[in-house]
Design a protein around this motif. Structure first.
Motif, short mmCIF file in Angstrom:
data_model
loop_
_atom_site.label_atom_id
_atom_site.label_comp_id
_atom_site.label_asym_id
_atom_site.label_seq_id
_atom_site.Cartn_x
_atom_site.Cartn_y
_atom_site.Cartn_z
N SER A 71 0.82 -1.20 0.00
CA SER A 71 0.00 0.00 0.00
C SER A 71 0.86 1.25 0.00
CB SER A 71 -0.99 0.01 1.16
OG SER A 71 -1.86 1.11 1.01
N CYS A 72 1.45 1.63 1.15
CA CYS A 72 2.07 2.96 1.26
C CYS A 72 3.35 3.10 0.45
CB CYS A 72 2.33 3.31 2.72
SG CYS A 72 3.82 2.53 3.39
N ILE A 76 5.66 2.10 6.09
CA ILE A 76 4.82 2.55 7.20
C ILE A 76 3.59 1.66 7.39
CG2 ILE A 76 3.24 4.43 7.84
CD1 ILE A 76 6.14 4.92 8.59
N CYS A 77 3.06 1.10 6.30
CA CYS A 77 1.78 0.39 6.42
C CYS A 77 1.96 -1.09 6.78
CB CYS A 77 0.95 0.53 5.16
SG CYS A 77 1.45 -0.51 3.79
N ARG B 40 -3.25 -0.93 7.86
CA ARG B 40 -2.52 -0.62 6.62
C ARG B 40 -2.92 0.71 6.02
NH1 ARG B 40 0.34 -4.38 8.68
NH2 ARG B 40 -0.02 -6.52 8.03
N HIS B 42 -3.66 4.67 5.10
CA HIS B 42 -2.68 5.74 4.93
C HIS B 42 -2.73 6.78 6.05
CE1 HIS B 42 0.58 6.57 2.31
NE2 HIS B 42 0.24 7.81 2.09
N GLY B 44 -1.78 6.08 8.76
CA GLY B 44 -0.50 5.74 9.39
C GLY B 44 0.68 6.48 8.82
N ALA B 45 0.52 7.07 7.64
CA ALA B 45 1.63 7.79 7.02
C ALA B 45 1.69 9.25 7.48
CB ALA B 45 1.52 7.72 5.50
N GLN B 47 2.37 12.31 9.74
CA GLN B 47 3.55 12.38 10.60
C GLN B 47 3.46 13.44 11.70
OE1 GLN B 47 6.38 13.16 7.48
NE2 GLN B 47 6.37 11.04 6.75
N ARG B 137 5.51 10.29 13.97
CA ARG B 137 4.65 9.18 13.56
C ARG B 137 3.29 9.31 14.26
NH1 ARG B 137 8.70 7.03 16.77
NH2 ARG B 137 7.99 6.01 18.68
N HIS B 140 0.61 7.18 12.59
CA HIS B 140 0.82 5.77 12.94
C HIS B 140 0.26 5.49 14.33
CE1 HIS B 140 3.04 2.06 13.93
NE2 HIS B 140 3.45 2.68 15.01
N MET B 141 0.55 6.38 15.28
CA MET B 141 0.08 6.15 16.66
C MET B 141 -1.44 6.27 16.75
SD MET B 141 2.97 5.29 18.07
CE MET B 141 1.76 4.33 18.86
N ALA B 215 -0.71 6.49 -0.89
CA ALA B 215 -0.50 5.06 -1.07
C ALA B 215 -1.05 4.61 -2.42
CB ALA B 215 -1.20 4.29 0.04
N ILE B 251 7.46 10.89 -1.50
CA ILE B 251 7.25 10.45 -0.10
C ILE B 251 7.25 11.68 0.81
CG2 ILE B 251 8.24 9.15 1.83
CD1 ILE B 251 9.40 7.22 -0.29
#
Lengths: 252, 584
Positions: A71-72, A76-77, B40, B42, B44-45, B47, B137, B140-141, B215, B251
């Motif tokens: 995915s990412c 990260i994923c 999974r 995004h 989580g990406a 920041q 992150r 992500h958290m 993503a 990215i």
């Protein structure tokens, strides 16, 4: 202030970047055959690209049936853990140039979980182990109006294990897990650690009892495969050792 | 075909979907359908942080946050919604902390806060520390914490279930939601989920651009499913280009890097943002910084042999600070560029990042069928939705906030709706559309490749509807997209199997991207002004007289079956802030 200069990238980008690389991929599709086979694909690719870029190139230009999760694309994923040249890594965080691309690069699914198709494995047992360690904050008494206070030092105590992305690279690199899927595996222990050592949490005893089980932390043989495999740089073996120590001393 | 019945169905398991699921599961029998495993997503990406005027480290209040959000959105923000966002931000952050989120802490043990673009003290006087964060992150958290709480609440997930159609039934002249149709990736089987309420939380659509922080899976599936069924899409011309993507790869490198003191420099080493935004400098809003970067590049002050990027300079910051506050992005620079950020600046360029537009909703998350009419039983939250709290340009840290505030609101609203209403009867042959779509793609013997059409789409979007746009470039994109849509009818896939057919899914995703790219370009062409993320070189000024209004795009099908897009407009909700010139 000095003018920043960046010679390296500028020099690199001028030269023709492409190389020819062979990817030897473990293929399996029960709709076609019960047997898994190795298949070679040769691609022209910039070695500074990721293994994931090569897999995409193969899927998009050579063989659309090649199947993998992603995915990412930047680590990260946690979707694309696979065994690359015999080591568990994320395909999106592994650059081709770091893999001796003059020889065939092998890509196979992570071990210890049932392969469903090509590089896709059944993740359910992995997530079940995670769910079994109570991976959530447990507190007692009345909630404060504002946030719970936590010192920077207490926060730092479990920082390393908060980085986990549940990619399964650690668990599926563990020889104990390969031999016996009942073992919780490193990832579940890492996530238990993240709460056991959180000063706000009050269920450490319960989690320790869960991990004191015959399939718990005592199965760990400290081979360090998990630490080597973790794409987030978590000191997994150390975290497991801290949980073992907490079980003995009941202090955490 | 299997039929399932749930009170509430949530589509997507990122931040908004899981925040909604935590509320909805407590109140109604809920299923979460997600094309990826929950962690999974995004979210989580993300920041840098999540904005809330906690005032833990300096004076701040939600009214300043409201103002910054409206100004940042270039006055296209619905002000009632922005006020809710800023007010509820405080509880949203505290709720996450209580759920276990490990925020960084101040010496007093409270949640630490840092600076971020466009967030200011006292209506633009100076930057303010408003972003609550967990290193770099935070997303992500948030994602992990929400998933942990879903496990705690026993939320029921259908993983790798891909929603392909929204079932809309007309009852007494009112369009109602009856449920969704989903494709099970593992088996290729089609499932009908009949539900009293449906919440879309399926994320953005950035994959129609080539250089993007998004993503591979962000293909606008929810927007496309609703749009195809006659529901409008709002403000789709507004897309955010984040200033600091890794050069060529896209990215994301967080704005928090500039919040910690990072500086943008051109090839002469000049801190060029001083020219464009004298007060906020490198922390001006993202649209302003992205345009400044491209202006530097166009005027010959870009870096590298092709002069096609600038530098993000962190070399003056102590390595300990980088390790503690920005560990992930410094590692990205090392991994993907082979650069050591302690000693070398990082080559960056703007990267397609966030869709401000989407499925129109009110502040309860209810989806709108036109400017006023609610679709009973249908909700949306997060990037898929347009409330609109982001207007023409979203402020950094406001999206992690949006998913929590409006994810929660829509989860509660949907579950309360389910409790009071009955199922809407399914239409006849509810799976017909999806079955036909899947069979057509799987059986096609066409000669076009999915990857080739997608590549051409991404190239035309980057070239023509990115940071700078003109009538000419947008028209070029509209024509190219029309050509690609025609060629798409002749697309075929190589994988003809049922099991984990990701080849087929990519073809379906491309269809969604093409539909949405067309809406975006068509909406952009009609907006003859510059506002926030939409910059028209042929109309460089904001035009409040003619264009302080939301675009509403509808899909129309003529009697001959020909498809077209009809544009309408919706007034902006203004409460206490009158539009002013935007300066940073």
């Amino acid at each position: 202030m000095a003018t920043p200069v960046l010679d390296k990238v500028e020099a690199d980008s001028a030269a023709s970047p492409y190389i020819t690389a062979t990817f030897r991929i473990r293929r399996f599709n029960p709709e076609v055959s019960d047997a898994a086979v190795w298949e070679d694909f040769t691609v022209e690719i910039d070695p500074k690209e990721r293994v994931l870029d090569a897999l995409h190139k193969i899927k998009w230009e050579l063989d659309g049936t090649l199947t993998f999760r992603r995915s990412c694309a930047h680590g990260i994923c946690g979707s694309d853990a696979m065994r690359i040249n015999g080591r568990n890594r994320l395909a999106c965080k592994t650059l081709i140039k770091d893999l001796s691309p003059e020889k065939p690069i092998t890509v196979e699914p992570i071990k210890g979980l049932t392969v469903l198709k090509d590089l896709i494995v059944d993740m359910e047992p992995f997530f079940q182990a995670y769910r079994d360690v109570m991976p959530f904050l447990v507190t007692e008494g009345n909630e404060p109006t504002r946030e719970r206070l936590q010192s920077a030092e207490d926060r730092e105590r479990f920082d390393d294990t908060t980085k986990c992305i549940l990619c399964a690279a650690c668990t599926s690199s563990c020889p104990v897990f390969w031999n016996d899927g009942q073992y919780f595996g490193p990832a579940a222990i890492v996530n238990a650690h993240r709460f056991i050592f959180d000063s706000r949490d009050e269920a450490g005893e319960q989690r320790l009892e869960i991990l004191n089980d015959k399939d718990g932390v005592w199965r760990c043989r400290t081979t360090f495969n998990c630490t080597d495999a973790c794409p987030r740089g978590i000191e997994v073996t150390k975290a497991i050792a801290e949980v073992k120590k907490a079980l003995i001393t009941r202090r955490y | 075909m299997k039929i399932h019945k749930y009170d509430t169905v949530i589509v997507g398991a990122g931040g908004a979907g899981m925040r909604a699921a935590i509320e909805s599961t407590k109140r109604s029998r809920t299923a979460v359908l997600t094309k990826l495993y929950p962690t999974r997503s995004h979210t989580g990406a993300a920041q840098g942080g999540m904005a809330a005027a906690l005032a833990n480290v300096e004076e701040d209040n939600w009214e300043w946050h409201t103002f910054d959000t409206i100004k940042g959105g270039d006055y296209l923000v619905d002000q009632d919604a922005a006020e809710i966002l800023a007010k509820e931000a405080i509880d949203a952050v505290l709720d996450l902390e209580k759920m276990g989120l490990p925020f960084n802490r101040t010496p007093d043990g409270t949640i630490d806060q840092r600076r971020f673009g466009g967030h200011s003290r006292s209506h633009g006087e100076a930057p303010v520390r408003r972003a609550c964060y967990a290193a770099d992150r935070t997303g992500h958290m948030i994602l992990q914490t929400l998933y942990q709480n879903c496990v705690k609440e026993g939320v029921e997930f259908f993983n790798e279930f891909y929603v392909l159609d929204q079932l809309i039934v007309e009852e007494d002249g009112v369009k109602k939601s009856a449920g969704v149709v989903a494709f099970e990736l593992a088996t290729g089987e089609i499932h009908i989920f009949q539900a009293k309420a449906v919440v879309y939380a399926s994320g953005g659509t950035g994959k129609f651009f080539k250089v993007t922080s998004n993503a591979h899976t962000l293909t606008g599936d929810g927007q496309a499913a609703c749009f195809r069924r006659g529901l409008p899409l709002e403000d789709m011309e507004f897309f955010q280009f984040h200033p600091t993507g890794i050069w060529r790869m896209g990215i994301l490198l967080t704005e928090g890097a500039r919040g910690e003191g990072g500086i943008l420099r051109n090839k002469d080493g000049e801190r060029f943002m001083e020219k464009y935004a004298p007060v906020m400098k490198d922390l001006a809003s993202r649209d302003v910084v992205s345009r400044a970067i491209y202006t530097e590049i166009r005027e010959g002050r870009g870096c590298g042999p092709e002069g096609d990027h600038v530098y993000l300079d962190l070399t003056h910051l102590p390595p300990e600070q980088l390790d503690a506050k920005l560990p992930d992005i410094t590692e990205f620079a090392r991994t993907y560029l082979g650069i050591e950020p302690y000693t070398d600046p990082i080559p960056i360029q703007p990267t397609a990042h966030y869709a401000m537009g989407g499925i129109p909703t009110n502040v309860e998350g209810e989806v709108l069928a036109d400017n006023d009419t609610v679709v009973p039983g249908l909700y949306a939250a997060g990037e898929v939705a347009c409330v609109s709290v982001h207007g023409a340009n979203r402020l950094g840290t406001n999206s992690l906030l949006d998913i929590n505030v409006f994810g929660r609101r829509s989860g509660i609203a949907a579950a309360e709706y389910s409790a009071k209403h009955d199922f809407v009867e399914l239409p006849e042959n509810p799976a017909a559309f999806v079955e036909e779509q899947v069979e057509m793609l799987r059986d096609s013997t066409g000669t076009e490749r999915v990857s080739e059409i997608r590549k051409e789409l991404q190239e035309t979007m980057d070239a023509n509807v990115m940071v700078f746009r003109t009538e000419q470039t947008i028209k070029t994109a509209v024509e190219k997209i029309a050509e690609l849509r025609k060629r798409y009818k002749n697309v075929s896939v190589q994988d003809k199997g049922k099991r984990f057919n990701t080849d087929l899914l990519e073809a379906i995703e491309l269809g969604n991207l093409l539909d949405l790219a067309e809406v975006m370009a068509t909406s952009a062409l009609a907006r003859k002004e510059s506002r926030g993320g939409h910059y028209r070189e042929d109309f460089p000024n904001r035009d409040d007289v003619n264009f302080m209004r939301h675009t509403m795009a509808y899909r129309e099908v003529g009697d001959d079956g020909a498809e077209s897009i009809r544009l309408d407009y919706k007034p902006v909700v203004t409460t206490r802030y009158q539009p002013m010139e935007r300066k940073y």
